[in-house]
Design a protein around this motif. Structure first.
Motif, PDB file in Angstrom:
ATOM      1  N   GLU A 120       1.108  11.846   0.831  1.00 29.67           N
ATOM      2  CA  GLU A 120       2.155  10.899   1.081  1.00 29.67           C
ATOM      3  C   GLU A 120       3.585  11.261   0.278  1.00 29.67           C
ATOM      4  OE1 GLU A 120      -0.884   8.348  -0.555  1.00 29.67           O
ATOM      5  OE2 GLU A 120      -0.180   6.929   0.610  1.00 29.67           O
ATOM      6  N   TYR A 176       7.143  13.976   1.886  1.00 24.50           N
ATOM      7  CA  TYR A 176       8.464  13.669   2.815  1.00 24.50           C
ATOM      8  C   TYR A 176       9.244  12.655   2.093  1.00 24.50           C
ATOM      9  CZ  TYR A 176       6.788  16.455   6.810  1.00 24.50           C
ATOM     10  OH  TYR A 176       6.551  17.310   7.540  1.00 24.50           O
ATOM     11  N   GLN A 177       8.835  12.454   0.663  1.00 20.61           N
ATOM     12  CA  GLN A 177       9.870  11.246   0.178  1.00 20.61           C
ATOM     13  C   GLN A 177      10.937  11.832  -0.715  1.00 20.61           C
ATOM     14  OE1 GLN A 177       6.537   8.869  -1.277  1.00 20.61           O
ATOM     15  NE2 GLN A 177       6.370   7.656   0.519  1.00 20.61           N
ATOM     16  N   THR A 185       0.933  -1.457   0.066  1.00 20.08           N
ATOM     17  CA  THR A 185      -0.146   0.080   0.003  1.00 20.08           C
ATOM     18  C   THR A 185       0.810   1.231  -0.028  1.00 20.08           C
ATOM     19  OG1 THR A 185      -0.069  -0.040   2.382  1.00 20.08           O
ATOM     20  CG2 THR A 185      -1.912  -0.983   1.054  1.00 20.08           C
ATOM     21  N   SER A 186       1.979   1.143   0.576  1.00 19.62           N
ATOM     22  CA  SER A 186       2.833   2.398   0.557  1.00 19.62           C
ATOM     23  C   SER A 186       3.755   2.645  -0.777  1.00 19.62           C
ATOM     24  CB  SER A 186       4.011   2.341   1.808  1.00 19.62           C
ATOM     25  OG  SER A 186       4.775   3.224   1.753  1.00 19.62           O
ATOM     26  N   PHE A 199       2.503  13.619  10.810  1.00 17.05           N
ATOM     27  CA  PHE A 199       2.419  13.089   9.380  1.00 17.05           C
ATOM     28  C   PHE A 199       2.654  11.685   9.239  1.00 17.05           C
ATOM     29  CE2 PHE A 199       5.370  11.701   6.001  1.00 17.05           C
ATOM     30  CZ  PHE A 199       4.409  11.511   4.908  1.00 17.05           C
ATOM     31  N   VAL A 200       3.488  11.066   9.970  1.00 13.98           N
ATOM     32  CA  VAL A 200       3.736   9.755  10.079  1.00 13.98           C
ATOM     33  C   VAL A 200       2.928   9.070  10.821  1.00 13.98           C
ATOM     34  CG1 VAL A 200       5.542   7.981  10.740  1.00 13.98           C
ATOM     35  CG2 VAL A 200       6.278  10.190   9.630  1.00 13.98           C
ATOM     36  N   TYR A 229       5.808  16.488  11.852  1.00 12.60           N
ATOM     37  CA  TYR A 229       6.429  15.258  11.368  1.00 12.60           C
ATOM     38  C   TYR A 229       5.553  14.090  11.934  1.00 12.60           C
ATOM     39  CZ  TYR A 229       9.867  11.886   9.990  1.00 12.60           C
ATOM     40  OH  TYR A 229      10.436  10.609   9.480  1.00 12.60           O
ATOM     41  N   LYS A 232       2.980   1.232   7.459  1.00 17.04           N
ATOM     42  CA  LYS A 232       2.712   1.977   5.896  1.00 17.04           C
ATOM     43  C   LYS A 232       3.331   3.498   6.265  1.00 17.04           C
ATOM     44  CE  LYS A 232      -0.465   3.808   2.728  1.00 17.04           C
ATOM     45  NZ  LYS A 232      -0.079   5.271   2.995  1.00 17.04           N
ATOM     46  N   GLY A 233       2.680   3.995   7.409  1.00 21.94           N
ATOM     47  CA  GLY A 233       3.308   5.364   7.711  1.00 21.94           C
ATOM     48  C   GLY A 233       4.632   5.385   7.685  1.00 21.94           C
ATOM     49  N   PHE A 234       5.412   4.530   8.312  1.00 18.75           N
ATOM     50  CA  PHE A 234       6.875   4.324   8.217  1.00 18.75           C
ATOM     51  C   PHE A 234       7.420   4.123   6.902  1.00 18.75           C
ATOM     52  CE2 PHE A 234      10.920   2.698   9.055  1.00 18.75           C
ATOM     53  CZ  PHE A 234      11.313   3.458  10.254  1.00 18.75           C
ATOM     54  N   PHE A 235       6.899   3.267   6.077  1.00 16.92           N
ATOM     55  CA  PHE A 235       7.428   3.148   4.774  1.00 16.92           C
ATOM     56  C   PHE A 235       7.458   4.277   4.050  1.00 16.92           C
ATOM     57  CE2 PHE A 235       6.409  -1.710   4.916  1.00 16.92           C
ATOM     58  CZ  PHE A 235       7.873  -1.839   5.600  1.00 16.92           C
ATOM     59  N   ASP A 236       6.352   5.190   4.269  1.00 18.13           N
ATOM     60  CA  ASP A 236       6.114   6.341   3.481  1.00 18.13           C
ATOM     61  C   ASP A 236       7.246   7.401   3.529  1.00 18.13           C
ATOM     62  OD1 ASP A 236       3.686   5.506   2.245  1.00 18.13           O
ATOM     63  OD2 ASP A 236       2.502   6.683   3.786  1.00 18.13           O
ATOM     64  N   THR A 237       8.089   7.015   4.777  1.00 14.99           N
ATOM     65  CA  THR A 237       9.094   8.001   4.859  1.00 14.99           C
ATOM     66  C   THR A 237      10.371   7.643   4.265  1.00 14.99           C
ATOM     67  OG1 THR A 237       9.817   6.994   6.925  1.00 14.99           O
ATOM     68  CG2 THR A 237       8.253   8.683   7.099  1.00 14.99           C
ATOM     69  N   VAL A 238      10.446   6.446   3.730  1.00 16.95           N
ATOM     70  CA  VAL A 238      11.542   5.849   3.108  1.00 16.95           C
ATOM     71  C   VAL A 238      11.660   6.665   1.631  1.00 16.95           C
ATOM     72  CG1 VAL A 238      12.446   3.900   1.859  1.00 16.95           C
ATOM     73  CG2 VAL A 238      11.456   3.783   4.192  1.00 16.95           C
ATOM     74  N   PRO A 239      12.801   7.257   1.434  1.00 22.10           N
ATOM     75  CA  PRO A 239      12.987   8.174   0.298  1.00 22.10           C
ATOM     76  C   PRO A 239      12.606   7.307  -1.090  1.00 22.10           C
ATOM     77  CG  PRO A 239      14.934   8.236   1.531  1.00 22.10           C
ATOM     78  CD  PRO A 239      14.158   7.287   2.161  1.00 22.10           C
ATOM     79  N   ARG A 240      11.735   7.919  -1.728  1.00 26.44           N
ATOM     80  CA  ARG A 240      11.204   7.156  -2.870  1.00 26.44           C
ATOM     81  C   ARG A 240      12.314   7.099  -3.784  1.00 26.44           C
ATOM     82  NH1 ARG A 240       6.099   6.152  -3.656  1.00 26.44           N
ATOM     83  NH2 ARG A 240       6.562   5.443  -1.628  1.00 26.44           N
ATOM     84  N   PRO A 263      -2.495   8.736  10.386  1.00 28.41           N
ATOM     85  CA  PRO A 263      -3.238   7.506  10.173  1.00 28.41           C
ATOM     86  C   PRO A 263      -3.488   6.591  11.229  1.00 28.41           C
ATOM     87  CG  PRO A 263      -1.695   7.967   8.262  1.00 28.41           C
ATOM     88  CD  PRO A 263      -1.419   8.769   9.576  1.00 28.41           C
ATOM     89  N   ALA A 264      -2.421   6.346  11.939  1.00 31.11           N
ATOM     90  CA  ALA A 264      -2.338   5.668  13.059  1.00 31.11           C
ATOM     91  C   ALA A 264      -3.148   6.234  14.219  1.00 31.11           C
ATOM     92  CB  ALA A 264      -0.979   5.162  13.572  1.00 31.11           C
ATOM     93  N   ILE A 292       0.499   1.508  10.786  1.00 29.93           N
ATOM     94  CA  ILE A 292       1.815   2.362  11.426  1.00 29.93           C
ATOM     95  C   ILE A 292       2.779   1.883  10.349  1.00 29.93           C
ATOM     96  CG2 ILE A 292       3.390   2.198  13.337  1.00 29.93           C
ATOM     97  CD1 ILE A 292       0.915   1.736  14.921  1.00 29.93           C
TER      98      ILE A 292
END
Lengths: 284, 417, 485
Positions: free
Chosen positions: C481, C484-485, A100-101, C390-391, C387, A162-170, C394-395, A160
């Motif tokens: 989404e 921050y990427q 999903t992320s 944002f992260v 920050y 997913k929220g974390f994976f979203d911060t991994v630089p695309r 959703p949680a 949770i």
């Protein structure tokens, strides 16, 4: 200059003192649990904080199984269930979170909305249906059934992660794709290694589920065979009205013994946190 | 009608076939048995004896843990998965019968011939009130195993005299003088009904499963519900009275602040330890209703052993249930577990009479009655008791008490959903 | 507000549009396909076999046979009875010769409902696959006509770790969710339209469809007790208040504690963190039951309070009318205590999450803010909190929903301890401290009132769904989404 230093020192002392006070408050009930478990009296002590007489008799009793308490056996049962649950749940959560992320596909948004909707329904209500589903596959009174209940719907708790994976630089993923990496490799070799903290969190929380649940376990292990219990139901049953007076201290002792390995686990996990900090610094 | 005939003939055919098959087959009889945690060892012994008594049959009997007080909850969730033979507290019998979780013993009485007795022997061996409590709509549904699921008064005879414990007034006065307290659970429909039953009020079950209750009116003995509540308030407002949460009595006994408490045989050991040489027990005291002293009633509870309506080997299950409730077994339950027997012979034995708690229970038995109520009774009755315990109701506010009683009756008599 | 509605509406609209496209795609394929595409409707392997994808043809054929076998041997036992939910009541006769009870072939309404539902789900999934299959067969036909390369089985498999990797990832988790969450929930929705209660409990009794009767009696059409809607409103109110406080107190507390512990001023941060974590290492049923006894009317805290004269003081100022402090046994007191105790067990958890997330806080932003001379509080408000939000935003929504359905804390702290003094609540088997879940749990556990519990469950669900979908779409639906990427 010296004055500045003094200020800084006193602020450090205050800071740590504040933490110490908080920790003290947080630990009072735990200390009470530990103290009570060393009481020589088997019922509940309501008049003093510390037991009147100290003894380790109830720990010894825990390891001499009688018909009510079969602690070592329960512990093993729960441990096995927890290990399997934890592996399956973590895998499910990470899989759903990654899909999903990082990935984009037509059904993504509808599926995510559906997951939110499913999470809204009071799960307790569905318990009876889950029970009869398991029963029809002859999985009640089996650990396989319990494991399925604990980990089957784990994917729903993906947010949770997913929220974390979203911060991994695309950009990292894009670069890997251009290098010809398959999605599977990006998942396994780029995103997962960068996500230690969230994996640690997922592992801990899913490992804990079987130790804490007494509602489903009680329903599914309903044959009344005490050596098949998990720690949670075993200990919970000690507080039955007819037993509490003889088993309250043993209940406390059991609680302490369950908490020790979990605490150790948490401490080991903390190391990963530290690694996470340095990893994050390099990344940033 | 037609269906029934087809069914009957089909069953007859099956009967012939299976009985023919049985002649050669050395079948293992699988049975499961549920009993309380603390009875497990004894049940294990009894099962071995049972096997020995029928040594020509191969049994595989599994014993599981299910406390008598929670048996209904587990069984009703899935009747088919529940044990073939199980013990339960007598107040659960209506729900269990409704759910088909108990067999009608008359239909299975034939099985008892294997043990060389009839159902009438069982009925004759146990005290009449226990058989009555195990009977629903004229049919016997369970074997009585114990008659100790009731309550009475424990007291410390070094603080209180026999005259003191005769009435609540003198009991509380003496306790106050000694600087001690008297404990009773009020926030429970099982305990607080004792005052109403004592004054001649009743509860009953209607045919549609709803509860009938007359506590907001006038009883057969001519007392009004309001007067009974006033009597209860008088007790609850005494500084020497301690209203204790359900299940917390033993803690309070052990804590040492009490000189008397209303409880049952399950607290015998705790009371003995708390009161030491002064350990004594007797029937419940009288209390004041209007200007008269009325004997406090009580709920006479029993422990039953029943056979699951979905048990396959029902015949053997009946025999096992009978075996663990027969005179010898009840004697063992008394000897090893201090369980108060329902078997008339054992009740009359000197050993039972010498047991302080069980003797007191027997004294109270004459004022006790079976509590016939439906599921809607418990929550409103518990809240009503809590209202009295906390003193929310005022003894001088007749109208307020009447309203509370009316609300109680309305909640208890609500239609089933 | 408008944009939120649009977000929710768009996602729902998009969903239906996707379904529409799916059907039209199928229509075209079936109409324009050749004989083998059409034959695929009967024999699912036909299209593949014609295009030499033999392995796929075999797999599809096996699937088809399996579904037919499932239908004949399993589904047909239950689905035909779905309309009545069974008619044959259990009867038994004792056979003295075998010492056994002999049962007739009786119907179990619950089983009929459950297995019919299972069959429907399997069939629905099968229809989707069946239609997709024809579309694929048509696609292959077109590819062959255009002379394109048709993938080998190996290439097909490879696509499942490439562009179709999401299917590989999602299959098992979704299957688990369908079996252990979706079907049970669907089933309970159906139960709301039946008369499944203590008078109609399978296997001994049958239950049947009753339409909207339960909902009518819920909204004052008789049935239940008259105080029911009274209790419902109060329980719902407390549920929302609780969910709000439980979520935000632990969330903020967790972040603050995490910042406190991770500060450079902290000596031995590991040790402190460990101490806090010990609280969550003790299973809730132990720690909460313990705390319940700790604060009970005759418990140790009360003994201490009485000894130091606090109880007397509170009595004097009129906060307490009993001889003890009713920490967990009077409304008001209990409500506050429950939230406080929840902070106790919830904050270390949130601290763990916050620590994990804050580690990834963009360090350059912090650094530049510090260089610009920003105060710690400003950094917290301007950088850290946005920050975090944002992260974990959703949680936060899921946490809120989880707290609405937080069974453990309320049940363990109040069951058997809290007695309501509100007769109107008691007449509906509710207490002031009940959440909707604990109330429903008791309705099913003690009163076996599944039909009403289900009906209430649906109402609650609808209320929550409206609120949450809006919040959810707002938080993640605005294309944030990628920020921050």
């Amino acid at each position: 200059m010296r004055k500045m230093k003094g200020n800084r020192l006193s602020s450090i002392v205050m800071h740590n003192l504040l933490i110490a006070v908080l920790a003290f408050i947080w630990l009072i009930p735990i200390v009470w649990l530990a103290c009570t478990s060393f009481s020589s009296y088997s019922g509940m002590n309501t008049s003093t904080f510390f037991p009147k007489e100290w003894s380790i008799i109830h720990y010894i009793k825990l390891f001499q199984p009688d018909t009510v308490a079969q602690f070592p056996q329960w512990f093993m049962n729960t441990f096995i269930i927890a290990c399997v649950t934890c592996v399956i749940s973590t895998a499910f959560v990470l899989m759903v979170a990654y899909a999903t992320s990082v990935m984009r596909f037509p059904m993504r948004r509808p599926l995510m909305n559906l997951a939110v909707i499913l999470n809204l329904f009071p799960g307790m209500l569905a318990m009876i249906a889950v029970y009869f589903t398991l029963k029809s596959f002859n999985l009640t009174n089996s650990y396989a059934g319990l494991i399925m209940v604990y980990s089957g719907s784990a994917g729903l708790g993906y947010l949770i992660a997913k929220g974390f994976f979203d911060t991994v630089p695309r950009a990292l993923c894009e670069a890997a794709r251009i290098d010809g990496c398959s999605e599977a490799r990006i998942f396994a070799q780029i995103v997962i290694p960068m996500s230690r903290p969230i994996i640690v969190y997922t592992v801990i929380s899913s490992f804990l589920v079987p130790w804490m649940d007494f509602v489903y376990a009680k329903m599914i292990l309903n044959a009344g065979i005490s050596e098949k219990y998990t720690v949670a139901i075993g200990l919970y049953k000690m507080l039955d009205k007819s037993l509490i007076n003889n088993y309250f201290t043993m209940f406390c002792a059991g609680g302490v013994l369950v908490s020790i390995p979990i605490s150790v686990l948490f401490m080991i996990m903390q190391k990963f946190y530290v690694e996470g900090i340095t990893g994050g610094a390099v990344k940033g | 009608m037609k269906l029934k005939k087809v069914l009957a003939s089909a069953l007859a055919a099956v009967t012939v076939l299976s009985s023919a098959a049985l002649v050669n087959a050395e079948e293992t009889i699988n049975l499961t048995l549920w009993g309380a945690e603390e009875d497990q060892t004894l049940l294990g012994e009894l099962v071995e004896e049972f096997k020995a008594a029928y040594s020509d049959v191969t049994f595989d009997i599994k014993i599981g843990v299910e406390s008598e007080s929670t048996a209904k909850d587990t069984i009703l969730t899935d009747v088919e998965a529940a044990a073939d033979v199980y013990s339960f507290a007598s107040d659960q019998i209506y729900d269990l019968v409704n759910a088909g979780a108990l067999i009608d013993l008359d239909e299975y009485a034939e099985a008892l011939t294997m043990a060389g007795k009839t159902l009438d022997d069982v009925k004759a061996a146990n005290v009449a009130s226990s058989i009555e409590a195990a009977t629903v709509d004229g049919k016997l549904y369970a074997f009585p195993r114990a008659a100790d699921n009731g309550y009475f008064l424990y007291y410390d005879s070094s603080v209180l005299s026999e005259e003191d414990v005769a009435s609540w007034d003198s009991l509380l006065a003496a306790a106050e003088a000694a600087g001690k307290k008297v404990g009773m659970t009020l926030a429970s429909g099982w305990y607080n009904a004792s005052f109403f039953y004592g004054a001649g009020f009743t509860t009953d079950l209607n045919d549609d499963g709803t509860t009938a209750i007359d506590w907001n009116g006038t009883s057969a003995d001519g007392y009004t519900g309001v007067d009974v509540v006033k009597g209860m308030l008088q007790i609850a407002s005494s500084p020497a009275f301690m209203a204790i949460a359900d299940g917390d009595i033993s803690n309070q006994l052990a804590a040492g602040g009490l000189c008397a408490a209303v409880s049952g045989t399950w607290d015998a050991i705790t009371a003995q330890e708390a009161f030491g040489d002064g350990y004594a027990a007797t029937k419940l005291p009288t209390f004041t209703v209007g200007d008269q002293q009325v004997q406090q009633g009580s709920v006479a509870g029993y422990k039953f052993v029943g056979v699951n309506g979905y048990a396959e080997n029902a015949g053997w299950a009946v025999l096992l249930a009978d075996f663990i409730t027969n005179e010898q077994s009840q004697q063992k339950f008394f000897d090893q577990r201090e369980s108060g027997p329902s078997n008339s012979n054992i009740i009359d034995s000197d050993a039972v009479k010498a047991n302080v708690a069980i003797a007191a229970l027997a004294k109270q038995a004459e004022f006790g009655q079976t509590q016939t109520v439906g599921g809607k009774y418990w929550d409103p009755a518990q809240t009503f008791g809590e209202l009295i315990a906390q003193g929310t109701l005022k003894a001088d506010d007749d109208a307020g008490i009447q309203t509370a009683l009316d609300t109680l009756v309305e909640g208890v008599t609500a239609p089933l959903e | 507000m408008a944009s939120e509605k649009k977000g929710a509406a768009a996602s729902i609209g998009g969903f239906f549009k996707a379904i529409g496209n799916y059907f039209s795609g199928f229509g075209t394929a079936f109409a324009k396909g050749d004989a083998f595409v059409k034959l695929s409707a009967l024999w699912m392997g036909a299209g593949y076999a014609r295009r030499k994808q033999y392995v796929k043809a075999v797999i599809m054929t096996i699937l088809e046979v399996a579904v037919i076998a499932f239908t004949v041997t399993f589904a047909m036992q239950y689905v035909p009875k779905f309309g009545t939910l069974g008619t044959v009541k259990m009867e038994k006769v004792f056979n003295m010769k075998t010492m056994k009870s002999e049962f007739n072939d009786y119907d179990n309404s619950f089983q009929i409902l459950l297995f019919s539902l299972f069959s429907f789900v399997v069939w629905a999934a099968f229809i989707v696959v069946w239609m997709k299959n024809i579309v694929n067969a048509y696609k292959l036909q077109k590819m062959e006509e255009a002379g394109e390369h048709i993938k080998t089985f190996k290439e097909d498999l490879h696509s499942y770790i490439e562009e179709k990797f999401h299917i590989t990832l999602l299959t098992l988790p979704v299957l688990g969710i369908v079996v252990f969450t979706a079907i049970p929930i669907l089933l309970l929705i159906f139960v709301a339209f039946t008369n499944y209660d203590q008078q109609h409990m399978p296997p001994t009794e049958l239950f049947t469809w009753t339409g909207f009767t339960n909902f009518l009696s819920l909204f004052g059409g008789g049935g239940l007790t008259t105080t029911f809607s009274y209790a419902f409103v109060r329980v719902l109110g407390w549920t929302l208040v609780w969910a709000f406080f439980a979520t935000f107190t632990t969330y903020i507390g967790g972040i603050l504690l995490s910042l406190l512990l991770n500060s450079t001023k902290t000596k031995w941060p590991k040790m402190w963190r460990t101490l806090f974590i010990v609280t969550i290492a003790v299973p809730q049923f132990v720690s909460l039951l313990l705390v319940r006894n700790f604060f009970s009317n005759g418990g140790i805290v009360n003994t201490i309070c009485a000894n130091i004269g606090l109880t007397g003081f509170l009595r004097d100022i009129g906060l307490v009318s009993t001889s003890y402090i009713p920490f967990l046994s009077a409304p008001g007191w209990a409500h506050v205590m429950i939230i406080l105790i929840n902070i106790w067990i919830g904050v270390p958890y949130q601290m763990l999450i916050a620590t994990g997330v804050l580690m990834n806080l963009p360090a350059d932003q912090l650094e530049s803010a510090r260089v610009d001379g920003a105060k710690p509080f400003q950094i917290f408000r301007k950088i850290t909190m946005p920050y975090m939000l944002f992260v974990t935003g959703p949680a936060l929504v899921t946490d809120f929903v989880k707290n609405i359905n937080n069974f453990n804390v309320i049940y363990l702290l109040t069951q058997d301890v809290y007695t309501t003094t509100n007769q109107a609540m008691a007449n509906s088997q509710a207490k002031e401290v009940d959440l909707l879940v604990t109330w429903l749990f008791r309705l099913t556990q003690d009163y076996y009132n599944y039909k009403m519990a289900s009906a209430i469950g649906i109402i609650v669900f609808i209320i929550c769904a409206v609120f949450t979908l809006i919040a959810f779409n707002r938080m993640i639906g605005n294309g944030k989404e990628e920020d921050y990427q």
